[in-house]
Design a protein around this motif. Structure first.
Motif, PDB file in Angstrom:
ATOM      1  N   ASP A  71      -8.588   8.321   4.398  1.00 53.56           N
ATOM      2  CA  ASP A  71      -7.150   8.589   4.860  1.00 53.56           C
ATOM      3  C   ASP A  71      -7.468   7.785   6.590  1.00 53.56           C
ATOM      4  O   ASP A  71      -8.449   7.748   7.262  1.00 53.56           O
ATOM      5  N   VAL A 103      -2.302   5.309   5.617  1.00 50.11           N
ATOM      6  CA  VAL A 103      -3.009   4.900   4.091  1.00 50.11           C
ATOM      7  C   VAL A 103      -3.885   6.122   3.479  1.00 50.11           C
ATOM      8  O   VAL A 103      -4.550   6.677   4.424  1.00 50.11           O
ATOM      9  N   ARG A 104      -3.413   6.376   2.313  1.00 53.54           N
ATOM     10  CA  ARG A 104      -4.413   7.459   1.745  1.00 53.54           C
ATOM     11  C   ARG A 104      -5.102   6.700   0.202  1.00 53.54           C
ATOM     12  O   ARG A 104      -4.218   6.045  -0.484  1.00 53.54           O
ATOM     13  N   ARG A 105      -6.102   6.465   0.338  1.00 50.86           N
ATOM     14  CA  ARG A 105      -6.961   5.792  -0.757  1.00 50.86           C
ATOM     15  C   ARG A 105      -7.734   6.593  -1.511  1.00 50.86           C
ATOM     16  O   ARG A 105      -8.567   7.248  -0.900  1.00 50.86           O
ATOM     17  N   ARG A 143      -3.433  -1.057  -6.025  1.00 51.23           N
ATOM     18  CA  ARG A 143      -4.323  -0.372  -6.980  1.00 51.23           C
ATOM     19  C   ARG A 143      -5.524  -1.777  -7.215  1.00 51.23           C
ATOM     20  O   ARG A 143      -5.269  -2.681  -7.697  1.00 51.23           O
ATOM     21  N   ARG A 146     -12.507   9.333  -0.699  1.00 51.42           N
ATOM     22  CA  ARG A 146     -11.348   9.308  -0.081  1.00 51.42           C
ATOM     23  C   ARG A 146     -11.245   8.541   1.399  1.00 51.42           C
ATOM     24  O   ARG A 146     -12.210   8.793   1.789  1.00 51.42           O
ATOM     25  N   LEU A 187      -9.969   1.717  -7.062  1.00 52.12           N
ATOM     26  CA  LEU A 187      -9.474   2.277  -5.598  1.00 52.12           C
ATOM     27  C   LEU A 187      -7.763   2.126  -5.589  1.00 52.12           C
ATOM     28  O   LEU A 187      -7.331   1.100  -6.019  1.00 52.12           O
ATOM     29  N   HIS A 233       2.256   0.370  -3.038  1.00 54.17           N
ATOM     30  CA  HIS A 233       0.984   1.055  -3.467  1.00 54.17           C
ATOM     31  C   HIS A 233       0.115  -0.096  -3.812  1.00 54.17           C
ATOM     32  O   HIS A 233       0.523  -1.455  -4.060  1.00 54.17           O
ATOM     33  N   GLU A 275      -7.138  -1.995   9.219  1.00 50.16           N
ATOM     34  CA  GLU A 275      -7.124  -0.563   9.003  1.00 50.16           C
ATOM     35  C   GLU A 275      -8.288   0.195   9.488  1.00 50.16           C
ATOM     36  O   GLU A 275      -9.374  -0.446   9.721  1.00 50.16           O
ATOM     37  N   SER A 297      -4.546   3.070  -3.674  1.00 57.64           N
ATOM     38  CA  SER A 297      -3.990   3.572  -2.406  1.00 57.64           C
ATOM     39  C   SER A 297      -2.360   3.464  -2.132  1.00 57.64           C
ATOM     40  O   SER A 297      -1.591   2.733  -2.840  1.00 57.64           O
ATOM     41  N   CYS A 298      -1.974   4.412  -1.338  1.00 59.36           N
ATOM     42  CA  CYS A 298      -0.610   4.448  -1.045  1.00 59.36           C
ATOM     43  C   CYS A 298      -0.288   4.338   0.651  1.00 59.36           C
ATOM     44  O   CYS A 298      -1.139   4.983   1.341  1.00 59.36           O
ATOM     45  N   TYR A 299       0.546   3.327   0.845  1.00 62.58           N
ATOM     46  CA  TYR A 299       0.982   2.941   2.106  1.00 62.58           C
ATOM     47  C   TYR A 299       2.346   3.522   2.299  1.00 62.58           C
ATOM     48  O   TYR A 299       3.174   3.283   1.730  1.00 62.58           O
TER      49      TYR A 299
END
Length: 149
Positions: A37, A21-23, A127, A35, A139, A125, A54, A141-143
Motif C-alpha cells: 500500500d 497504489v494497492r498491490r 498485472r 500486499r 502482482l 490496473h 513509488e 496493482s490498482c492505481y
C-alpha cells in the motif's frame, strides 16, 4: 471479466501526477500472499525523462517494511514511452493510448509479463505474471487518483 479499456490521448500526460497504489502479491508456488500500500508519482525529471517513484509499506509473511522503487520513462513524439530501471537499463515499452498495453521482460531465466489497463481518467490496473525457475508470482496493482477536497 477485465474492465473495458479507456483510451487516452498521450501516455505520460495521463500518468502525470500522484496516484494511490494497492498491490496484491501472490507466490503461486507456495501460496503465500502479501500486499503493498502506498503512493506513486509520475513527474518530469531532467533531460526530458520522467520519473515513476513509488513508496509505501509491503506486508509479506507477517512482516511490514518500507518499500519503494524508481523507474525512468523516456517519452517519444508518438505519445508513448520507454520504461527503464533507475540505472538506465531498458525494462519495456509503454503505450496506453488504446487503454490497454502488454509488455514482456526477460530477467535471467524468469519472464515478466504485464497487462496494463486504463479503466477511467482516475484509475488504471497493472498485472504482472512472473514465471521461471526462480519465481512464480502474480502482482496485481490498482492505481487511483487520490480524492482531494
Amino acid at each position: 471479466m477485465p474492465p473495458a479499456p479507456h483510451p487516452v490521448a498521450e501516455t505520460l500526460a495521463y500518468l502525470a501526477g500522484e496516484w494511490s497504489v494497492r498491490r496484491q502479491v501472490l507466490d503461486r508456488s507456495g501460496g503465500r500472499r502479501g500486499r503493498f500500500d502506498g503512493r506513486a508519482e509520475f513527474r518530469a525529471g531532467t533531460g526530458g525523462e520522467w520519473l515513476h517513484v513509488e513508496t509505501g509499506v509491503l506486508e509479506w509473511d507477517g512482516v511490514r517494511r518500507e518499500a519503494g522503487r524508481t523507474l525512468r520513462l523516456l517519452p517519444d513524439a508518438a505519445g508513448t514511452a520507454e520504461v527503464a530501471f533507475a540505472d538506465g537499463r531498458f525494462f519495456h515499452g509503454l503505450d496506453l493510448r488504446s487503454g490497454r498495453w502488454t509488455a514482456r521482460h526477460q530477467c535471467g531465466a524468469d519472464v515478466y509479463e504485464a497487462d496494463f489497463t486504463v479503466v477511467s481518467p482516475a484509475e488504471w490496473h497493472l498485472r504482472w505474471l512472473v514465471h521461471g525457475p526462480a519465481k512464480d508470482q502474480l502482482l496485481d496493482s490498482c492505481y487511483r487518483r487520490p480524492a482531494h477536497g
